[in-house]
Design an enzyme around this catalytic site. Structure first.
Site, PDB file in Angstrom:
ATOM      1  N   HIS A 122      -2.014 -12.222  -1.621  1.00 48.76           N
ATOM      2  CA  HIS A 122      -0.728 -11.503  -1.649  1.00 48.76           C
ATOM      3  C   HIS A 122       0.256 -12.349  -2.463  1.00 48.76           C
ATOM      4  O   HIS A 122       0.131 -13.578  -2.519  1.00 48.76           O
ATOM      5  CB  HIS A 122      -0.246 -11.364  -0.200  1.00 48.76           C
ATOM      6  CG  HIS A 122       0.991 -10.562  -0.002  1.00 48.76           C
ATOM      7  ND1 HIS A 122       2.251 -11.063  -0.229  1.00 48.76           N
ATOM      8  CD2 HIS A 122       1.169  -9.290   0.426  1.00 48.76           C
ATOM      9  CE1 HIS A 122       3.156 -10.133   0.054  1.00 48.76           C
ATOM     10  NE2 HIS A 122       2.531  -9.042   0.462  1.00 48.76           N
ATOM     11  N   ASP A 199      -3.447 -17.982   4.896  1.00 47.17           N
ATOM     12  CA  ASP A 199      -2.481 -16.913   5.088  1.00 47.17           C
ATOM     13  C   ASP A 199      -3.055 -15.995   6.169  1.00 47.17           C
ATOM     14  O   ASP A 199      -3.993 -15.244   5.927  1.00 47.17           O
ATOM     15  CB  ASP A 199      -2.293 -16.165   3.752  1.00 47.17           C
ATOM     16  CG  ASP A 199      -1.369 -14.961   3.890  1.00 47.17           C
ATOM     17  OD1 ASP A 199      -1.010 -14.600   5.021  1.00 47.17           O
ATOM     18  OD2 ASP A 199      -1.022 -14.374   2.851  1.00 47.17           O
ATOM     19  N   GLN A 202      -2.575 -10.971   7.859  1.00 51.06           N
ATOM     20  CA  GLN A 202      -3.389  -9.830   8.272  1.00 51.06           C
ATOM     21  C   GLN A 202      -4.448 -10.275   9.282  1.00 51.06           C
ATOM     22  O   GLN A 202      -4.723  -9.560  10.241  1.00 51.06           O
ATOM     23  CB  GLN A 202      -4.079  -9.194   7.051  1.00 51.06           C
ATOM     24  CG  GLN A 202      -3.148  -8.693   5.964  1.00 51.06           C
ATOM     25  CD  GLN A 202      -2.418  -7.407   6.340  1.00 51.06           C
ATOM     26  OE1 GLN A 202      -2.781  -6.700   7.280  1.00 51.06           O
ATOM     27  NE2 GLN A 202      -1.364  -7.100   5.602  1.00 51.06           N
ATOM     28  N   LYS A 225       4.014  -7.619  11.526  1.00 51.40           N
ATOM     29  CA  LYS A 225       2.680  -6.996  11.470  1.00 51.40           C
ATOM     30  C   LYS A 225       1.964  -7.144  12.815  1.00 51.40           C
ATOM     31  O   LYS A 225       0.945  -6.509  13.062  1.00 51.40           O
ATOM     32  CB  LYS A 225       1.839  -7.637  10.364  1.00 51.40           C
ATOM     33  CG  LYS A 225       2.412  -7.414   8.964  1.00 51.40           C
ATOM     34  CD  LYS A 225       1.484  -7.939   7.909  1.00 51.40           C
ATOM     35  CE  LYS A 225       2.187  -8.275   6.612  1.00 51.40           C
ATOM     36  NZ  LYS A 225       2.572  -7.137   5.799  1.00 51.40           N
ATOM     37  N   CYS A 364       1.625  -5.699  -3.428  1.00 49.12           N
ATOM     38  CA  CYS A 364       1.995  -7.112  -3.668  1.00 49.12           C
ATOM     39  C   CYS A 364       0.752  -7.947  -3.967  1.00 49.12           C
ATOM     40  O   CYS A 364       0.605  -9.072  -3.474  1.00 49.12           O
ATOM     41  CB  CYS A 364       2.746  -7.722  -2.476  1.00 49.12           C
ATOM     42  SG  CYS A 364       4.315  -6.949  -2.156  1.00 49.12           S
TER      43      CYS A 364
HETATM   44  N1  PLP Z   1       0.243 -12.199   3.051  1.00 49.67           N
HETATM   45  C1  PLP Z   1      -0.375 -11.038   3.277  1.00 49.67           C
HETATM   46  C2  PLP Z   1      -1.886 -10.989   3.225  1.00 49.67           C
HETATM   47  C3  PLP Z   1       0.363  -9.895   3.565  1.00 49.67           C
HETATM   48  O1  PLP Z   1      -0.260  -8.728   3.777  1.00 49.67           O
HETATM   49  C4  PLP Z   1       1.781  -9.988   3.603  1.00 49.67           C
HETATM   50  C5  PLP Z   1       2.596  -8.788   3.863  1.00 49.67           C
HETATM   51  O2  PLP Z   1       2.301  -7.714   3.383  1.00 49.67           O
HETATM   52  C6  PLP Z   1       2.364 -11.228   3.383  1.00 49.67           C
HETATM   53  C7  PLP Z   1       1.575 -12.312   3.102  1.00 49.67           C
HETATM   54  C8  PLP Z   1       3.854 -11.417   3.404  1.00 49.67           C
HETATM   55  O3  PLP Z   1       4.375 -11.216   4.668  1.00 49.67           O
HETATM   56  P1  PLP Z   1       5.964 -11.173   4.873  1.00 49.67           P
HETATM   57  O4  PLP Z   1       6.497 -10.206   3.849  1.00 49.67           O
HETATM   58  O5  PLP Z   1       6.131 -10.680   6.248  1.00 49.67           O
HETATM   59  O6  PLP Z   1       6.480 -12.538   4.671  1.00 49.67           O
END
Ligand code: PLP
Length: 406
Positions: A122, A199, A202, A225, A364
């Site tokens: 992401h 990360d 998810q 999430k 993203c």
């Molecule tokens: N990493 C992953 C795999 C995600 O799906 C997301 C959110 O869509 C993020 C990072 C970023 O999360 P946040 O926008 O809550 O900081």
């Protein structure tokens, strides 16, 4: 027994209609809905228990501080982190990864030093490393996914060279649903002396997580999430790494003493938590994680696995639907395009007319879109309250879109 109907009744929004149809909420990968216990807790804190934390000596400030601080322990349990001081509270994964980039990586990266990333990260786990590339000459080293969308841990380990300073990978792709063996990656990276950031945005939603078992150095989560409030989150940081980090954002709360000429920082983890935090959001996150743990992460994972299998079976009957990614180990997150030239945005608009909420676009994850050779996809992402009937509703809506765009 997993009583999905009881669980659904605990999420007020799931009983509403959208465009005259019952809501079929399949955009959990973007953000999940909140159970009444979380909504009620937020209302209760604001109506009866609210004050700033860590600084007041009055009753409400002490109460709010106690409630806020107790969440560190809840997150510690959720991740099996051991010591709760390994948990830095923040606003979500983006902030967590930026903290690692600024506090841990920036002081140690020399020009030419490398960060190993998978191509399915992401942007939150890409852009902070681009900052390092632009400002300090760091090199981003990309590991491709296999044609089925899986990520071979050995390919990540093999990408680690003498100049690699960090491996940063997702535990679960927000686009393909691929689950990554972050434990194997960590073992291999550590054998080469390289720390690992996971990360967990998810991953932590869909399976039990044990950061001590994974062995990773950093593990980031994002509250919205996890059925908690937006603006809440945390990052687990191994004590050895935390000791190596310099503070990132300066301000109140992260200091013990400030004079005109000197500053003494607070002890970790508070050293990395400057300013008035998301007090109510964090308290809400604690309630959400307790809610998930009460249902049981194994039970949630099993429920979602059966949804995933059912959806895959149903998708097989749609020869005009291209599901991106077929990794054997996956979460119930499905990105797709159609054989017709229909744009993902148009497909999602048709689905919306049927009350089905999905996301459309690049999610993203632009480097992954490039790798897949698609401009955009639709994504249906399932959560703990979704049902097989909702898979059927999705399929019906997709068939309608197919007829319209054929
Ligand atoms: N990493 C992953 C795999 C995600 O799906 C997301 C959110 O869509 C993020 C990072 C970023 O999360 P946040 O926008 O809550 O900081």
């Amino acid at each position: 027994m997993y009583d999905v109907e009881k669980i659904r009744s605990e999420f007020p929004i799931l009983s509403r209609q959208v465009n005259g149809k019952p809501l079929t909420y399949l955009d959990n990968g973007a953000s999940a809905q909140k159970p009444a216990v979380v909504i009620d807790a937020i209302t209760r804190v604001y109506s009866e228990e609210y004050a700033n934390v860590h600084r007041g000596l009055h009753y409400l400030s002490n109460l709010a501080t106690e409630k806020y601080e107790s969440v560190r322990g809840v997150i510690g349990r959720f991740l099996n982190a051991g010591d709760e001081d390994t948990i830095v509270l923040n606003s979500g994964t983006t902030e967590g990864i930026n903290l690692v980039a600024y506090s841990w990586a920036m002081p140690r990266f020399e020009p030419g030093d490398e960060i190993v990333l998978s191509v399915m990260e992401h942007h939150a786990n890409i852009v902070p490393w681009h900052f390092l590339r632009e400002r300090q000459g760091a090199v981003l080293k990309w590991v491709e996914t296999a044609p089925d969308g899986s990520l071979d841990p050995q390919a990540v380990i093999d990408a680690i060279g003498p100049k690699t300073k960090l491996v940063a990978v997702t535990q679960c792709s927000n686009v393909l649903g691929t689950i990554v063996d972050v434990k194997a990656i960590t073992r291999g990276a550590h054998a080469k002396g390289v720390p690992v950031l996971v990360d967990g945005s998810q991953g932590a939603v869909h399976m039990p997580v044990d950061v001590q078992d994974i062995g990773c150095d950093f593990y980031a989560i994002t509250g919205h999430k996890l059925y908690g409030p937006s603006g809440s989150g945390a990052i687990y940081i191994k004590p050895e790494r935390m000791a190596e980090m310099r503070p990132f954002i300066g301000g109140g709360d992260m200091i013990k003493e400030v004079t005109r000429d000197t500053v003494i920082y607070n002890d970790p983890p508070m050293k990395f938590e400057a300013g008035t935090p998301g007090i109510v959001q964090t308290i809400g996150l604690g309630v959400a994680l307790e809610y998930m743990m009460d249902i049981g992460m194994e039970n949630i994972a099993a429920h979602e696995r059966s949804l995933c299998q059912y959806a895959m079976e149903r998708f097989k009957g749609l020869n005009w639907l291209n599901i991106q990614g077929h990794a054997p180990d996956r979460a119930a997150i499905f990105s797709f395009t159609m054989n017709s030239a229909a744009h993902a945005h148009d497909i999602s608009t048709i689905l919306d007319k049927k009350g089905v909420a999905v996301r459309a676009g690049q999610h993203c994850a632009a480097p992954l879109m490039d790798h897949l050779g698609v401009a955009a996809t639709c994504r249906a992402s399932f959560g703990l309250y979704n049902t097989k009937e909702e898979v059927d509703t999705l399929i019906d809506a997709l068939e309608l879109a197919h007829e319209l765009f054929a």
